[in-house]
Each structure stands twice: as C-alpha cells, then as structure tokens.
Enzyme design. Structure first.
Site, PDB file in Angstrom:
ATOM      1  N   SER A   1     -37.987   7.559 -27.625  1.00 31.57           N
ATOM      2  CA  SER A   1     -38.818   8.044 -26.525  1.00 31.57           C
ATOM      3  C   SER A   1     -40.195   8.372 -27.080  1.00 31.57           C
ATOM      4  CB  SER A   1     -38.198   9.302 -25.929  1.00 31.57           C
ATOM      5  OG  SER A   1     -39.174   9.987 -25.163  1.00 31.57           O
TER       6      SER A   1
ATOM      7  N   MET B   1     -43.142  11.169 -15.579  1.00 36.97           N
ATOM      8  CA  MET B   1     -42.830  12.414 -14.869  1.00 36.97           C
ATOM      9  C   MET B   1     -43.977  12.760 -13.925  1.00 36.97           C
ATOM     10  SD  MET B   1     -41.358  14.761 -17.949  1.00 36.97           S
ATOM     11  CE  MET B   1     -40.476  14.057 -19.343  1.00 36.97           C
TER      12      MET B   1
ATOM     13  N   HIS C   1     -38.368   5.209 -17.727  1.00 39.94           N
ATOM     14  CA  HIS C   1     -37.455   6.204 -17.153  1.00 39.94           C
ATOM     15  C   HIS C   1     -38.259   7.012 -16.139  1.00 39.94           C
ATOM     16  CE1 HIS C   1     -34.871  10.071 -17.910  1.00 39.94           C
ATOM     17  NE2 HIS C   1     -34.742   9.599 -16.682  1.00 39.94           N
TER      18      HIS C   1
ATOM     19  N   MET D   1     -28.175  12.052 -18.617  1.00 36.99           N
ATOM     20  CA  MET D   1     -29.084  13.000 -19.266  1.00 36.99           C
ATOM     21  C   MET D   1     -28.255  14.036 -20.021  1.00 36.99           C
ATOM     22  SD  MET D   1     -32.186  12.053 -18.655  1.00 36.99           S
ATOM     23  CE  MET D   1     -32.969  13.497 -19.393  1.00 36.99           C
TER      24      MET D   1
ATOM     25  N   ASP E   1     -29.790  10.492 -23.193  1.00 37.52           N
ATOM     26  CA  ASP E   1     -31.177  10.890 -23.427  1.00 37.52           C
ATOM     27  C   ASP E   1     -31.245  12.408 -23.445  1.00 37.52           C
ATOM     28  OD1 ASP E   1     -33.888  11.364 -23.408  1.00 37.52           O
ATOM     29  OD2 ASP E   1     -34.286  10.354 -21.505  1.00 37.52           O
TER      30      ASP E   1
END
Length: 221
Positions: free
Chosen positions: A9, A36, A65, A136, A174
């Site tokens: 990531s 996000m 994502h 998650m 993740d």
C-alpha cells in the site's frame, strides 16, 4: 499451488516522489492505492488523478481500493483509467452486482471489500460476480494500525464459501499485515496481502517483499 500476491500500500509513501516510491516496491505483484473521501472513512487521501499517475508509470499493475461513498457512480472511472483491479466497499454500494459487472466490462478485476464488522454471509450468493474479496483486518481510514486477530474466522468462512461454490476468487487482507501476522492470515485462507508500513519502513523494501512472500507461501493451502 496458489502463489501469494504481495500488494504494497502506498498510503505512507512519499507522494512527492511517487515514481521513485513505486520503483522501490517494483518486485511486488501489484501496488495498492487507497482512495479515501473523508466521508466513508475519516481521512482524505487522493483520487483519480493520482491513481492515473500511478498507472501511467507502468511500473506495477494498480489495485485501487475505493474507501468512498457512492462507488456505484465512481468505481467505473478507475477501471477506465487502467487499474488492474478495482475494489469497492459492500457497505457503500447500493448496486454491487451492477458495479462489479461494469468494472469487469471495462477490463479490470472487480473486488468487494468488507469492513471488520461486516460479515461475508449476505454476500455469498454474489461471489460469482467478483474476482476478489478484501477482508479489512483493521478499521479502514489510516495506515499503521494493528492487525485484528478477530478477523481470522471471517477469512476462514470466506475461504470455505468460495471453495463450496467451486470459484476461483482471491482473498485479500489489508491492515496490520507484517512478518508477525502474515502467516496467520495465510493459514486462514488469505492469498493476497496488502502491507504498507511494514514495507515502506523496511531498510530494504525488496527484501521485505521477498520475506513476506515466502512466509505466506509456507502457510497457504
């Protein structure tokens, strides 16, 4: 035998040196880019232009994502931008099947993400519509959090549901993935491992990626 995929990531990377940071992890399988919107999660990162910039470097395939509201509207654009994989959240999608089909139609793999408190059970029947399930292992929003051990049974339930349906779907984890936690996640059934700070804070990212890959391989079924 399934080979583990390591997806660093870039959440904690130096965004001003984006291309160099992607080169630093170029031995990985795919780069995980967290989008996000400060609504679905309490953090604001980047959107389509940065994801496109990552795609355009050509260094690694890009896994977007989307931790955003209204992914039904926004997700297809990430597939159009050339992402190899586009992940949207079950909790935010009002038409997950349509969205997954649109992502696939545009040439990307479609993935459904579940926050820690969201169970896989309501989504078992739509598993054939996706290529990957992201479980998650922290509450989404920030990097550097500790892996939630309580997610291991959910990974196992997901693995069992995929096996029962005879589907070829990968399970991505993740959050808090590191040398300390990757073995348990692999043992539970994960096949695709997102690691952020564990890789970017390592002295040698290539070496860390290789170590994580070999630890996961030992424990995968």
């Amino acid at each position: 035998m399934t080979t583990p995929l390591i997806s660093p990531s870039i959440l904690n990377c130096d965004i001003a040196r984006l291309e160099d940071e992607l080169r630093k992890i170029s031995s990985a399988d795919i780069a995980h880019v967290d989008v996000m919107d400060n609504h679905f999660v309490p953090n604001l990162t980047w959107g389509l232009p940065v994801v496109e910039a990552c795609v355009n470097t050509g260094i690694l395939p890009i896994d977007a994502h989307l931790m955003i509201e209204d992914p039904d509207r926004w997700a297809p654009a990430y597939a159009e931008a050339g992402c190899a994989s586009v992940t949207f959240h079950a909790e935010a999608a009002s038409a997950p099947i349509r969205t997954a089909r649109e992502i696939r139609r545009l040439g990307a793999r479609a993935a459904l993400a579940l926050k820690p408190s969201t169970d896989i059970a309501p989504y078992v029947d739509i598993l054939p519509e996706v290529d990957m399930i992201l479980i998650m292992t922290v509450e989404p929003g920030f990097g550097g959090q500790s892996f939630l051990e309580s997610m291991l049974p959910k990974i196992q339930r997901t693995r069992d549901a995929i096996a029962s349906a005879s589907l070829d779907i990968s399970i991505q984890v993740d959050g808090g993935v590191s040398r300390k936690t990757i073995e348990r996640a692999a043992d539970a059934g994960a096949t695709n491992f997102v690691a952020g700070s564990a890789i970017f804070r390592a002295d040698d990212a290539f070496e860390e990626i290789a170590t994580l890959r070999s630890l996961a391989q030992l424990h995968m079924h």
